[in-house]
Design a protein around this motif. Structure first.
Motif, PDB file in Angstrom:
ATOM      1  N   SER A  59       1.724  14.670  -4.246  1.00  0.00           N
ATOM      2  CA  SER A  59       2.353  15.673  -5.109  1.00  0.00           C
ATOM      3  C   SER A  59       3.865  15.653  -4.836  1.00  0.00           C
ATOM      4  CB  SER A  59       1.801  17.056  -4.784  1.00  0.00           C
ATOM      5  OG  SER A  59       2.246  17.445  -3.506  1.00  0.00           O
ATOM      6  N   PRO A  60       4.684  16.201  -5.735  1.00  0.00           N
ATOM      7  CA  PRO A  60       6.136  16.261  -5.474  1.00  0.00           C
ATOM      8  C   PRO A  60       6.457  16.939  -4.141  1.00  0.00           C
ATOM      9  CG  PRO A  60       5.697  16.811  -7.757  1.00  0.00           C
ATOM     10  CD  PRO A  60       4.351  16.676  -7.088  1.00  0.00           C
ATOM     11  N   GLN A  61       5.708  17.965  -3.790  1.00  0.00           N
ATOM     12  CA  GLN A  61       5.962  18.660  -2.521  1.00  0.00           C
ATOM     13  C   GLN A  61       5.651  17.742  -1.335  1.00  0.00           C
ATOM     14  OE1 GLN A  61       4.178  19.887  -5.037  1.00  0.00           O
ATOM     15  NE2 GLN A  61       5.409  21.637  -5.704  1.00  0.00           N
ATOM     16  N   GLU A  62       4.568  16.984  -1.463  1.00  0.00           N
ATOM     17  CA  GLU A  62       4.211  16.066  -0.381  1.00  0.00           C
ATOM     18  C   GLU A  62       5.238  14.939  -0.254  1.00  0.00           C
ATOM     19  OE1 GLU A  62      -0.672  16.440  -0.435  1.00  0.00           O
ATOM     20  OE2 GLU A  62       0.325  15.144  -1.887  1.00  0.00           O
ATOM     21  N   GLN A  63       5.716  14.449  -1.405  1.00  0.00           N
ATOM     22  CA  GLN A  63       6.745  13.396  -1.358  1.00  0.00           C
ATOM     23  C   GLN A  63       7.997  13.924  -0.667  1.00  0.00           C
ATOM     24  OE1 GLN A  63       7.353  12.092  -5.400  1.00  0.00           O
ATOM     25  NE2 GLN A  63       5.505  10.830  -5.405  1.00  0.00           N
ATOM     26  N   ARG A  64       8.344  15.149  -1.004  1.00  0.00           N
ATOM     27  CA  ARG A  64       9.521  15.789  -0.410  1.00  0.00           C
ATOM     28  C   ARG A  64       9.374  15.925   1.111  1.00  0.00           C
ATOM     29  NH1 ARG A  64      13.594  18.476  -2.865  1.00  0.00           N
ATOM     30  NH2 ARG A  64      14.550  20.014  -1.513  1.00  0.00           N
ATOM     31  N   ALA A  65       8.224  16.390   1.529  1.00  0.00           N
ATOM     32  CA  ALA A  65       7.982  16.574   2.962  1.00  0.00           C
ATOM     33  C   ALA A  65       7.985  15.222   3.685  1.00  0.00           C
ATOM     34  CB  ALA A  65       6.648  17.291   3.174  1.00  0.00           C
ATOM     35  N   GLY A  87       0.815  -1.219   0.000  1.00  0.00           N
ATOM     36  CA  GLY A  87       0.000   0.000   0.000  1.00  0.00           C
ATOM     37  C   GLY A  87       0.848   1.268   0.000  1.00  0.00           C
ATOM     38  N   ASP A  88       2.076   1.204   0.524  1.00  0.00           N
ATOM     39  CA  ASP A  88       2.915   2.403   0.592  1.00  0.00           C
ATOM     40  C   ASP A  88       3.274   2.962  -0.794  1.00  0.00           C
ATOM     41  OD1 ASP A  88       2.782   2.471   3.290  1.00  0.00           O
ATOM     42  OD2 ASP A  88       4.845   1.834   3.681  1.00  0.00           O
ATOM     43  N   PRO A  89       3.623   2.109  -1.790  1.00  0.00           N
ATOM     44  CA  PRO A  89       3.935   2.683  -3.115  1.00  0.00           C
ATOM     45  C   PRO A  89       2.750   3.463  -3.683  1.00  0.00           C
ATOM     46  CG  PRO A  89       4.747   0.444  -2.988  1.00  0.00           C
ATOM     47  CD  PRO A  89       3.930   0.667  -1.745  1.00  0.00           C
ATOM     48  N   GLN A  90       1.548   2.903  -3.555  1.00  0.00           N
ATOM     49  CA  GLN A  90       0.364   3.578  -4.093  1.00  0.00           C
ATOM     50  C   GLN A  90       0.144   4.919  -3.387  1.00  0.00           C
ATOM     51  OE1 GLN A  90       0.624   0.438  -3.187  1.00  0.00           O
ATOM     52  NE2 GLN A  90       0.018  -0.811  -4.953  1.00  0.00           N
ATOM     53  N   ARG A  91       0.292   4.904  -2.054  1.00  0.00           N
ATOM     54  CA  ARG A  91       0.105   6.157  -1.308  1.00  0.00           C
ATOM     55  C   ARG A  91       1.163   7.195  -1.711  1.00  0.00           C
ATOM     56  NH1 ARG A  91      -2.008   2.644   2.615  1.00  0.00           N
ATOM     57  NH2 ARG A  91       0.014   1.917   3.299  1.00  0.00           N
ATOM     58  N   TYR A  92       2.392   6.731  -1.875  1.00  0.00           N
ATOM     59  CA  TYR A  92       3.493   7.652  -2.215  1.00  0.00           C
ATOM     60  C   TYR A  92       3.286   8.245  -3.614  1.00  0.00           C
ATOM     61  CZ  TYR A  92       8.329   9.272  -2.723  1.00  0.00           C
ATOM     62  OH  TYR A  92       9.449  10.049  -2.891  1.00  0.00           O
ATOM     63  N   LEU A  93       2.909   7.374  -4.563  1.00  0.00           N
ATOM     64  CA  LEU A  93       2.758   7.838  -5.942  1.00  0.00           C
ATOM     65  C   LEU A  93       1.559   8.776  -6.101  1.00  0.00           C
ATOM     66  CD1 LEU A  93       3.727   4.513  -7.738  1.00  0.00           C
ATOM     67  CD2 LEU A  93       5.089   6.621  -7.587  1.00  0.00           C
ATOM     68  N   ALA A  94       0.624   8.695  -5.160  1.00  0.00           N
ATOM     69  CA  ALA A  94      -0.546   9.589  -5.221  1.00  0.00           C
ATOM     70  C   ALA A  94      -0.222  10.976  -4.654  1.00  0.00           C
ATOM     71  CB  ALA A  94      -1.713   8.965  -4.440  1.00  0.00           C
TER      72      ALA A  94
END
Ligand SMILES: CC(C)(COP(=O)(O)OP(=O)(O)OC[C@H]1O[C@@H](n2cnc3c(N)ncnc32)[C@H](O)[C@@H]1OP(=O)(O)O)[C@@H](O)C(=O)NCCC(=O)NCCS
Length: 184
Positions: free
Chosen positions: A48-54, A39-46
């Motif tokens: 935004s770039p800013q959210e991934q960064r944070a 489930g983590d890959p799906q959550r991560y890919l959903a």
């Protein structure tokens, strides 16, 4: 405790928030497939770039802040030319390993794979475990289809001891390296 452990080719050190750019770049489908929770890959890919960064910044800050008394130590791996070519951790409180023994986990940035950096870094983590902890064994748990990771376990001479099915129904091969310490 030393700040850096090196074999002359790679060095392992405490992770830092400054590793963020390299950490973000190193994420690929292989890492997600073999290391991340369901489930983590799906959550991560959903995100935004800013959210991934944070999200990844928080992860690095946590790794940095908890590096010390353990039970888990997360290391960034550097070479003379590049910072953060790989990641290695050891955990003395992992559910799949007897309490007090170490579980070792790792990922290498895609552009640095196949250069021996991960095997070298895992050997340094074993040295860290011998010197800084009372763990007697290092365990590496690998899916039988993860050929690259199986080769790392073999490269450091960890011995295949059993195959088991984990709580997710996945078959895993356990490799154990006995952390012999020199006589006093
Ligand atoms: C597994 C992983 C960390 C290996 O990193 P690496 O830095 O390429 O490993 P090394 O260069 O130290 O290679 C160790 C051995 O594996 C071999 N190897 C590496 N990648 C391989 C591949 N894709 N196929 C076959 N052999 C491979 C190397 O040739 C080397 O062999 P040798 O000991 O005979 O010389 C990397 O592929 C990765 O990040 N995968 C995604 C995350 C992951 O699977 N983590 C482990 C979860 S258990």
């Amino acid at each position: 405790m030393p700040r850096v452990w090196t074999d002359g080719v790679v060095a392992i050190r405490r992770q830092e928030p400054a590793d963020l750019a390299a950490h973000l770049e190193a994420v690929d489908v292989e890492q997600m497939r073999w290391l991340w929770e369901p489930g983590d890959p799906q959550r991560y890919l959903a995100m935004s770039p800013q959210e991934q960064r944070a999200h990844q910044r928080r992860h690095l800050e946590h790794s940095h802040d908890t590096f010390g008394s353990g039970p888990k130590w997360a290391f960034s791996v550097d070479t003379a030319a590049d910072r953060y070519v790989a990641y290695v951790d050891c955990d003395l409180a992992n559910d799949h390993v007897p309490l007090g023994e170490a579980n070792i986990s790792y990922a290498c940035a895609p552009q640095h794979r196949g250069k021996g950096y991960t095997s070298r870094a895992v050997r340094l983590v074993c040295e860290f475990l011998r010197r800084e902890t009372s763990a007697r064994e290092a365990h590496i748990l690998v899916d039988p289809d993860n050929v690259a990771s199986l080769r790392v376990a073999r490269a450091i001479a960890a011995v295949e001891t059993e195959t088991f099915v984990n709580e997710r129904g996945l078959t895993m091969i356990r490799h154990v390296l006995v952390l012999n310490r020199a006589a006093p």
